[in-house]
Enzyme design. Structure first.
Site, PDB file in Angstrom:
ATOM      1  N   GLY A 328       0.938  -1.141  -0.067  1.00  0.00           N
ATOM      2  CA  GLY A 328      -0.085  -0.004   0.108  1.00  0.00           C
ATOM      3  C   GLY A 328       0.692   1.486  -0.056  1.00  0.00           C
ATOM      4  N   GLN A 329       0.308   2.341  -0.233  1.00  0.00           N
ATOM      5  CA  GLN A 329       1.035   3.461  -0.296  1.00  0.00           C
ATOM      6  C   GLN A 329       0.055   4.779   0.141  1.00  0.00           C
ATOM      7  OE1 GLN A 329       2.730   4.332  -4.193  1.00  0.00           O
ATOM      8  NE2 GLN A 329       3.698   6.209  -3.489  1.00  0.00           N
ATOM      9  N   GLY A 331       0.064   9.214   2.270  1.00  0.00           N
ATOM     10  CA  GLY A 331       1.201  10.512   2.375  1.00  0.00           C
ATOM     11  C   GLY A 331       2.339  10.120   3.207  1.00  0.00           C
ATOM     12  N   GLY A 333       4.413   7.480   3.104  1.00  0.00           N
ATOM     13  CA  GLY A 333       5.408   6.704   2.417  1.00  0.00           C
ATOM     14  C   GLY A 333       4.662   5.457   1.865  1.00  0.00           C
ATOM     15  N   LYS A 349       7.380  -0.184   6.672  1.00  0.00           N
ATOM     16  CA  LYS A 349       6.781   1.095   6.023  1.00  0.00           C
ATOM     17  C   LYS A 349       7.967   1.822   5.794  1.00  0.00           C
ATOM     18  CE  LYS A 349       4.574   3.732   9.326  1.00  0.00           C
ATOM     19  NZ  LYS A 349       3.258   4.196  10.036  1.00  0.00           N
ATOM     20  N   ASP A 447      -5.144   8.997  16.805  1.00  0.00           N
ATOM     21  CA  ASP A 447      -5.453   8.725  15.336  1.00  0.00           C
ATOM     22  C   ASP A 447      -6.287   7.231  15.010  1.00  0.00           C
ATOM     23  OD1 ASP A 447      -5.722   9.540  12.799  1.00  0.00           O
ATOM     24  OD2 ASP A 447      -3.826   8.946  12.078  1.00  0.00           O
TER      25      ASP A 447
END
Length: 632
Positions: A328-329, A331, A333, A349, A447
């Site tokens: 996955g990608q 903001g 990285g 990551k 978060d």
């Protein structure tokens, strides 16, 4: 030429003044280093100079952890990490006995007498009652757990740290004694709950502070009374220096004023010509990177052997097969699948090189390194090499929760059944409860959202991504924050609008509630495409049905047991998203609500003062509607 001369003059003058100001013939060091601890000053002192301070340091060549003694004649401990007025300590003997599950661990008793010069407060210390085996369990120990695995005595204790703090030794039976030991975790057997590390806060007495700043030394006489010792020579120096101070202050004032004006003028010139001066951009960029590098290295040095494994960038490339399998990608990285030498699968990551400061990286490593819980993702290691940063986690085969809750297979079938959804909601609540209460330092995540909940092969949830986390002391109920942090749609209202209440662990409870409501509905909480206006904001729609005791009309409920699980999840979540933080439950209470009976749950007050209309929810503001709703 004139500017160069002015700079040289100012630097020379400041150097002379600093030398004059710093000249001191006292044998006591103003600051010193010991092991990985730097810039130590009073009340710290070296063991060779015990008269210069109160907290003695020794073994300064024994990196990473020197030894510290809090008061003369007391035990020595390993100093693990130092803050402004507190220090993490470790007891090596206790660590050995706990690791080997030896009953000698209960011969320790962590208590500190207060000196008239300084007082101490141990944070993560809990009370235990040690009774000989002849003591029978009576009403005095009702509600206590008992450990009888030691020959000759039994241990009584409570499951939570907050219980039974006010117990006094003289109220115990004659064959029982009160002992105090550090708590490491809130789950597992008794030996797993205990730990060798504890946090000590200190505070100098007013008399000692005044004595120290007057040039004296804090002392205690034979009757344990405070007195301030001042050398005659030092008093003479102070008296002789008084007449010079006025003159030095004037010189210092003019020099500081000139230097300040020069610096301001130079900055103004640089700002005005910033687009033409190319090296200004390089100074700004590399200055921030050097500061990030220094902060991260300082953290890693202080953390010592407690930090997770550090990989170099070549090893990261080998682990990921040169970044072959991308998972996955975002903001932050890119995440790649990898494999360690022992065959273990990991997720790596790799952070963007030029995005953000080192704070998120430090938060991630510092936060997860302090945790050990089935519902917290494990950090296997990290890479920090110049501008290359990467975090190595345990691999979660089922990815993030996000992909399982927003797409339904049909009008009657869910991707995840209700038993699985309930297990995930309960696991996340337990993970947050651990972060808030169970580990050595309280961690606020800030978060919580479906994207940051990972699922293993058995759909056991793991909380991840601690880049916005904040570490605080256990006794802090309100934390300070310079700016808002979190993701739109899950941010607690007090983070955006501070007059609604203080930011605390209740802010994580709000994010949890919003996320579970999305799990329940299989959709975003704000939906501009809903069939009816009342369904645009899903929590309002659910609340109305709960309030009227109507059918929830949720997809996939097949029997009464699943209906009860769904209603418990909804009611607990509606409590969590109350606008006033004081009305929200702690995560411990949320776990209790989910595990308890539905009949015992009370209907919460209506969470919001305002319901958004279809006109306000258009494609440009759909994500902001939640926050706007909460601060009306």
């Amino acid at each position: 030429m004139a500017i160069t001369s002015l700079v040289s003059f100012l630097l020379s003058l400041l150097l002379i003044l600093v030398q004059a100001k710093g000249r001191n013939d006292s044998t006591c060091l103003k600051s010193f280093s010991c092991g990985n601890f730097t810039n130590l000053s009073f009340p710290f002192s070296l063991s060779a100079q015990p008269e210069c301070g109160i907290l003695s340091m020794s073994g300064c060549d024994d990196k990473p952890f020197p030894k510290i003694r809090l008061l003369p004649g007391r035990d020595w401990y390993y100093a693990l990490q130092q803050h402004d007025s507190s220090v993490w300590l470790g007891d090596q003997k206790l660590k050995t006995t706990l690791t080997q599950h030896k009953c000698q661990a209960f011969n320790k008793n962590f208590s500190l007498p207060n000196s008239p010069s300084i007082s101490f407060n141990m944070i993560n210390i809990n009370n235990f009652i040690k009774c000989s085996s002849t003591q029978k369990k009576n009403d005095r120990f009702a509600g206590y757990n008992m450990y009888n695995g030691c020959e000759g005595f039994s241990i009584y204790y409570k499951l939570t740290r907050d219980d039974d703090k006010n117990i006094e030794a003289h109220n115990l039976p004659t064959n029982c004694s009160l002992i105090k030991l550090p708590i490491h975790a809130n789950d597992g057997d008794l030996f797993n709950r205990l730990g060798p590390e504890f946090l000590v806060e200190w505070k100098l007495s007013d008399d000692c502070s005044e004595c120290h700043y007057d040039g004296g030394r804090c002392q205690t006489d034979k009757t344990n009374k405070f007195y301030c010792h001042k050398d005659v020579a030092e008093v003479s120096k102070l008296t002789a220096g008084i007449s010079k101070r006025g003159y030095l202050r004037k010189i210092w004032f003019f020099a500081a004023t000139g230097a300040s004006l020069f610096t301001v003028g130079l900055l103004v010139l640089l700002f005005c010509f910033r687009n033409k001066v190319l090296w200004y951009k390089y100074i700004r960029f590399w200055g921030s990177k050097v500061e990030d590098h220094r902060n991260i290295e300082e953290f890693l040095k202080n953390y010592g052997s407690y930090a997770p494994k550090r990989y170099n960038y070549t090893e990261i490339k080998r682990i990921t097969s040169r970044f072959k399998n991308k998972l996955g990608q975002g903001g932050f990285g890119t995440v790649y699948r990898g494999s360690l030498g022992n065959g273990s699968q990991v997720a790596v990551k790799v952070l963007n090189e030029l995005k953000g400061s080192g704070e998120d990286f430090i938060n991630e490593v510092a936060s997860i390194s302090r945790t050990s819980h089935v519902n917290i993702v494990s950090l296997v290691g990290f890479c920090f090499e110049c501008r290359k940063r990467a975090l190595v986690y345990e691999f979660m085969p089922n990815g993030s929760l996000e992909k399982f809750i927003y797409k339904e297979r049909s009008d009657t079938v869910r991707q995840l059944g209700w038993p699985t959804l309930y297990k995930i909601a309960l696991g996340i609540a337990r993970g947050l409860e651990y972060l808030h209460r169970g580990c050595t330092t309280r961690i606020l995540h800030f978060d919580i959202k479906p994207h940051n909940i990972l699922l293993d092969e058995d759909f056991c949830p793991k909380i991840s991504d601690f880049g916005l986390a904040k570490l605080c002391m256990k006794n802090e109920s309100i934390v300070s924050m310079l700016g808002a942090r979190g993701t739109i749609g899950y941010i607690a209202p007090e983070i955006v609008c501070r007059n609604l209440g203080g930011v605390s662990h209740k802010s994580d409870a709000y994010s949890y509630g919003m996320m579970v409501l999305e799990m329940v509905g299989g959709r975003k909480n704000v939906d501009a495409g809903a069939d009816r206006t009342s369904e645009i904001y899903f929590p309002h729609w659910l609340y109305q049905r709960i309030e009227l005791d109507e059918d929830l009309q949720l997809v996939g409920i097949m029997n009464e047991e699943e209906n009860e699980c769904a209603r418990k999840m909804v009611i607990a979540s509606l409590w969590c998203i109350q606008t006033d933080p004081s009305n929200r439950p702690s995560m411990s209470k949320v776990v209790e609500m989910l595990e308890g009976k539905l009949d015992s749950l009370q209907i919460p007050p209506k969470p919001y003062l305002y319901s958004p209309s279809r006109i306000e929810v258009d494609s440009s503001i759909i994500e902001l509607t939640t926050t706007t709703t909460l601060i009306e």
